[in-house]
Enzyme design. Structure first.
Site, PDB file in Angstrom:
ATOM      1  N   TYR A 479       0.172 -16.353  -7.728  1.00  0.00           N
ATOM      2  CA  TYR A 479       0.287 -17.739  -8.006  1.00  0.00           C
ATOM      3  C   TYR A 479      -0.014 -18.357  -9.005  1.00  0.00           C
ATOM      4  O   TYR A 479      -0.326 -19.216 -10.366  1.00  0.00           O
ATOM      5  CB  TYR A 479      -1.048 -18.570  -7.214  1.00  0.00           C
ATOM      6  CG  TYR A 479      -1.044 -18.098  -5.557  1.00  0.00           C
ATOM      7  CD1 TYR A 479       0.029 -18.316  -5.011  1.00  0.00           C
ATOM      8  CD2 TYR A 479      -2.200 -17.179  -5.054  1.00  0.00           C
ATOM      9  CE1 TYR A 479       0.015 -17.644  -2.875  1.00  0.00           C
ATOM     10  CE2 TYR A 479      -2.670 -17.405  -3.852  1.00  0.00           C
ATOM     11  CZ  TYR A 479      -1.140 -17.517  -3.016  1.00  0.00           C
ATOM     12  OH  TYR A 479      -1.070 -16.869  -1.492  1.00  0.00           O
TER      13      TYR A 479
HETATM   14  P1  FDA Z   1      11.420 -16.505  -7.457  1.00  0.00           P
HETATM   15  O1  FDA Z   1      12.903 -15.445  -7.294  1.00  0.00           O
HETATM   16  O2  FDA Z   1      11.193 -17.741  -7.464  1.00  0.00           O
HETATM   17  O3  FDA Z   1      10.053 -14.858  -8.234  1.00  0.00           O
HETATM   18  C1  FDA Z   1       9.217 -14.952  -8.802  1.00  0.00           C
HETATM   19  C2  FDA Z   1       9.118 -14.504  -9.944  1.00  0.00           C
HETATM   20  O4  FDA Z   1      10.056 -12.960  -9.755  1.00  0.00           O
HETATM   21  C3  FDA Z   1      10.399 -14.826 -11.490  1.00  0.00           C
HETATM   22  O5  FDA Z   1       9.832 -14.972 -12.635  1.00  0.00           O
HETATM   23  C4  FDA Z   1      11.581 -14.706 -10.922  1.00  0.00           C
HETATM   24  O6  FDA Z   1      12.447 -14.391 -12.056  1.00  0.00           O
HETATM   25  C5  FDA Z   1      10.849 -13.237 -10.710  1.00  0.00           C
HETATM   26  N1  FDA Z   1      11.596 -12.215  -9.664  1.00  0.00           N
HETATM   27  C6  FDA Z   1      12.496 -12.934  -8.440  1.00  0.00           C
HETATM   28  N2  FDA Z   1      13.010 -11.312  -8.419  1.00  0.00           N
HETATM   29  C7  FDA Z   1      13.385 -10.583  -8.957  1.00  0.00           C
HETATM   30  C8  FDA Z   1      14.079  -9.131  -8.895  1.00  0.00           C
HETATM   31  N3  FDA Z   1      14.825  -9.135  -7.872  1.00  0.00           N
HETATM   32  N4  FDA Z   1      13.423  -8.223 -10.129  1.00  0.00           N
HETATM   33  C9  FDA Z   1      12.533  -9.744 -11.358  1.00  0.00           C
HETATM   34  N5  FDA Z   1      12.340 -10.068 -10.879  1.00  0.00           N
HETATM   35  C10 FDA Z   1      12.230 -10.680  -9.970  1.00  0.00           C
HETATM   36  N6  FDA Z   1       2.419 -15.257  -2.120  1.00  0.00           N
HETATM   37  C11 FDA Z   1       1.341 -13.933  -1.835  1.00  0.00           C
HETATM   38  O7  FDA Z   1       0.964 -12.991  -1.977  1.00  0.00           O
HETATM   39  N7  FDA Z   1       0.731 -14.127  -0.509  1.00  0.00           N
HETATM   40  C12 FDA Z   1       1.585 -15.351   0.647  1.00  0.00           C
HETATM   41  O8  FDA Z   1       1.268 -15.870   1.699  1.00  0.00           O
HETATM   42  C13 FDA Z   1       3.004 -16.465  -0.111  1.00  0.00           C
HETATM   43  N8  FDA Z   1       2.705 -17.443   0.698  1.00  0.00           N
HETATM   44  C14 FDA Z   1       3.600 -18.153   0.049  1.00  0.00           C
HETATM   45  C15 FDA Z   1       4.157 -19.710   0.442  1.00  0.00           C
HETATM   46  C16 FDA Z   1       4.405 -20.170   0.111  1.00  0.00           C
HETATM   47  C17 FDA Z   1       5.491 -21.913   0.931  1.00  0.00           C
HETATM   48  C18 FDA Z   1       5.681 -20.446  -1.261  1.00  0.00           C
HETATM   49  C19 FDA Z   1       5.843 -20.843  -2.050  1.00  0.00           C
HETATM   50  C20 FDA Z   1       4.659 -18.981  -1.750  1.00  0.00           C
HETATM   51  C21 FDA Z   1       3.713 -18.791  -1.492  1.00  0.00           C
HETATM   52  N9  FDA Z   1       3.365 -17.303  -2.035  1.00  0.00           N
HETATM   53  C22 FDA Z   1       2.303 -16.179  -1.692  1.00  0.00           C
HETATM   54  C23 FDA Z   1       3.700 -16.447  -3.656  1.00  0.00           C
HETATM   55  C24 FDA Z   1       5.015 -15.366  -3.937  1.00  0.00           C
HETATM   56  O9  FDA Z   1       4.290 -14.667  -3.510  1.00  0.00           O
HETATM   57  C25 FDA Z   1       5.487 -15.514  -5.103  1.00  0.00           C
HETATM   58  O10 FDA Z   1       5.681 -17.515  -5.371  1.00  0.00           O
HETATM   59  C26 FDA Z   1       6.585 -14.314  -5.433  1.00  0.00           C
HETATM   60  O11 FDA Z   1       6.605 -14.613  -6.672  1.00  0.00           O
HETATM   61  C27 FDA Z   1       7.658 -15.522  -5.092  1.00  0.00           C
HETATM   62  O12 FDA Z   1       8.703 -13.903  -4.367  1.00  0.00           O
HETATM   63  P2  FDA Z   1      10.386 -14.824  -4.551  1.00  0.00           P
HETATM   64  O13 FDA Z   1      11.156 -14.002  -4.593  1.00  0.00           O
HETATM   65  O14 FDA Z   1      10.364 -15.852  -3.660  1.00  0.00           O
HETATM   66  O15 FDA Z   1      10.872 -16.093  -5.742  1.00  0.00           O
END
Ligand code: FDA
Length: 540
Positions: A479
């Site tokens: 978060y």
């Molecule tokens: P994104 O791609 O934006 O990456 C997030 C971060 O990780 C960035 O700093 C990115 O550069 C880095 N990153 C991404 N992929 C990577 C990789 N392959 N290797 C290295 N670094 C990498 N959390 C939770 O624990 N439980 C929940 O139920 C929810 N629910 C939820 C709902 C909604 C609507 C949102 C917007 C967010 C959540 N979250 C959550 C939070 C979520 O776990 C958090 O935002 C994650 O980082 C999202 O991962 P993404 O890959 O989607 O994000």
């Protein structure tokens, strides 16, 4: 009164279900020069590169952006978006970014609360002098489930919904503990810990990672054996964009019963919500670990008063759950009619806000905001002692003031009490009653709307100060909240101005994360506003 079964039409579903469409692999586009030549030299492959002058640039950049706060003309934009398909292409991107002095923002699902996977908090002018590219892993979305060994390899670009669906295709009695919203990307989610409704029984997603493939700052592909246990420890919760690009994860699946039970029961202040929430604080961590009852508290609007929604998953049948509730939580007044039995995959859909009867294939969809603005700000806190009744009354006052304010209380206890604080970088284990997530959302553009909604969130956060963890005031990295401090926005150094954001997310694990970072990426190639700094980047 809102139908309790549609509570996820709140924060989660506002985003998750605003509309969904099948995720499509991004099409290849032949474009740029120096970078393109470099990529070919290093990988022999034609990697898809999108530059701002390309007609698809905007759609490729924007498709996963959930937060309109980071989708305006003022938002700093990358010089390139790159969507590789094969591991050697990712290796080449890292080598070429280093050669051409480009910063890399890694993106998997694009849910970062502060947009750090596709933009930067630096002013546009500063950002333009420090060009960055977005390395988008959407094409790394393979999920291979092995029901005999009870494991799966999952690509970082897959969503948790894809993982859940692929497991359910093969088994009714296997599942995985990860987030509630199906569109979250595995890459960022696992990198920060990742929790959902099975937290008390099975812990975090990161607790179940048994291997991973990662491209490091030297462009090498490493697995658990070749990266070593220190780096393998660090990537399971130490935050994304810090240690390398995680391409895929091997996870241990968990057993789930054939029948599970969900409920969503709404209580308003007139229906004794304050006393019920007060009681919940002292029993939620002591209930059987198969039972997770979270509270979603939502702001008052013209039709509804403030509501506390008790939203739950029980890994077992309804009759047993009813007995537990009648014995341990009679104040809630749950009846058999409130409890719905279903399969685990159906419970995933229900809790995510899909209507009953939705086909699990819907979990393969992702979200597009359909051009509708959706601005939001999130924050988090951990509560270690029950908040007194008067304290909770004050929270309702905030929620009466603003209809789009939302709080989610997620109970701890269960297995979270048994896993050591240093087992992974995620330190928030024994001693926590529950985590608070603050979410404020709005749809009106402009400075005035921005300031009033941000101010509400910060005032509520301030109000909570006496009731939550202290020294440090802890926070959950997934978060992400830049209010708690950032690295220096130009060179990512970490100093007193950073206000120790690192110990808020990681407590005593922060130092070990710095040691690992110093060893594997001493020149701070992978960096963002809240990436772990190597020692040489820590200034007093
Ligand atoms: P994104 O791609 O934006 O990456 C997030 C971060 O990780 C960035 O700093 C990115 O550069 C880095 N990153 C991404 N992929 C990577 C990789 N392959 N290797 C290295 N670094 C990498 N959390 C939770 O624990 N439980 C929940 O139920 C929810 N629910 C939820 C709902 C909604 C609507 C949102 C917007 C967010 C959540 N979250 C959550 C939070 C979520 O776990 C958090 O935002 C994650 O980082 C999202 O991962 P993404 O890959 O989607 O994000």
């Amino acid at each position: 009164m809102k139908n309790p079964n549609t509570i996820c039409v709140l924060f989660v579903s506002l985003l998750c279900l605003s509309s969904y469409s099948n995720r499509q692999a991004l099409a290849y586009n032949d474009d740029d020069d120096g970078l393109k030549q470099c990529l070919i030299r290093h990988s022999q492959n034609h990697t898809a590169i999108y530059t701002p002058d390309h007609s698809s640039f905007v759609s490729v950049l924007q498709y996963p952006i959930k937060n309109t706060r980071f989708n305006s003309s003022d938002t700093p934009k990358p010089f390139y978006v790159i969507t590789p398909r094969e591991e050697p292409e990712v290796q080449a991107v890292i080598l070429c970014a280093a050669e051409l002095n480009l910063q890399v923002r890694i993106r998997s699902g694009g849910h970062d609360y502060e947009g750090l996977s596709y933009t930067t908090a630096a002013e546009k002018r500063v950002a333009d002098q420090n060009p960055f590219l977005v390395l988008d892993l959407i094409n790394f979305n393979n999920v291979a489930v092995d029901t005999v060994k009870k494991t799966a390899w999952v690509g970082s670009g897959a969503t948790v919904g894809e993982l859940y669906y692929r497991i359910s295709e093969k088994s009714k009695t296997l599942g995985f503990p990860a987030g509630v919203c199906h569109s979250i990307g595995v890459g960022g989610h696992f990198s920060g810990g990742g929790y959902g409704m099975m937290l008390r029984k099975h812990g975090l997603s990161a607790d179940h990672v048994v291997d991973a493939r990662l491209v490091d700052a030297k462009g090498r592909v490493l697995d658990r054996k070749s990266m070593g246990e220190d780096l393998f420890w660090a990537i399971r919760g130490g935050g994304g964009n810090t240690f390398g690009v995680v391409l895929s994860w091997k996870v241990k699946l968990v057993d789930v019963p054939e029948t599970v039970t969900t409920f969503s029961i709404v209580r308003t202040p007139d229906q004794n919500a304050t006393k019920i929430v007060h009681k919940w604080q002292s029993i939620a961590t002591k209930l059987p670990q198969e039972l997770f009852i979270r509270i979603i508290a939502i702001g008052q609007n013209s039709q509804n008063p403030v509501q506390a929604i008790f939203n739950s998953l029980y890994l077992g049948p309804a009759d047993t759950l009813l007995k537990i509730l009648q014995h341990s939580f009679p104040e809630l007044g749950a009846t058999r009619k409130d409890l719905e039995e279903k399969t685990w995959i159906e419970s995933i859909l229900t809790i995510d806000g899909f209507p009953n009867g939705t086909h699990p294939k819907a979990l393969l969809g992702t979200i597009v905001n359909n051009g509708k603005p959706y601005y939001f700000k999130g924050k988090s806190d951990f509560v270690k002692n029950p908040i007194p009744l008067e304290g909770l009354e004050g929270v309702w006052d905030f929620l009466k003031e603003n209809s789009s304010g939302l709080l989610i209380f997620s109970p701890y206890g269960g297995i979270m009490d048994k896993i050591s604080e240093s087992a992974t970088p995620f330190p928030h284990r024994a001693g926590n009653l529950y985590k608070i997530q603050y979410v404020m959302s709005w749809s009106k553009a402009g400075k005035e709307a921005y300031e009033s909604h941000m101010s509400w969130t910060r005032r509520l956060f301030q109000y909570y100060t006496p009731f939550v963890s202290k020294n440090p005031r802890q926070a959950y990295v997934n978060y992400r909240d830049l209010d708690i401090g950032t690295n220096n926005l130009v060179n990512s150094t970490y100093d007193r101005q950073s206000k120790n954001w690192g110990v808020k997310y990681y407590q005593n694990n922060f130092e070990r994360l710095v040691r690992v970072k110093t060893k594997v990426d001493p020149h701070n190639f992978f960096r963002n506003e809240q990436s772990i700094p190597p020692l040489s980047y820590i200034v007093n």
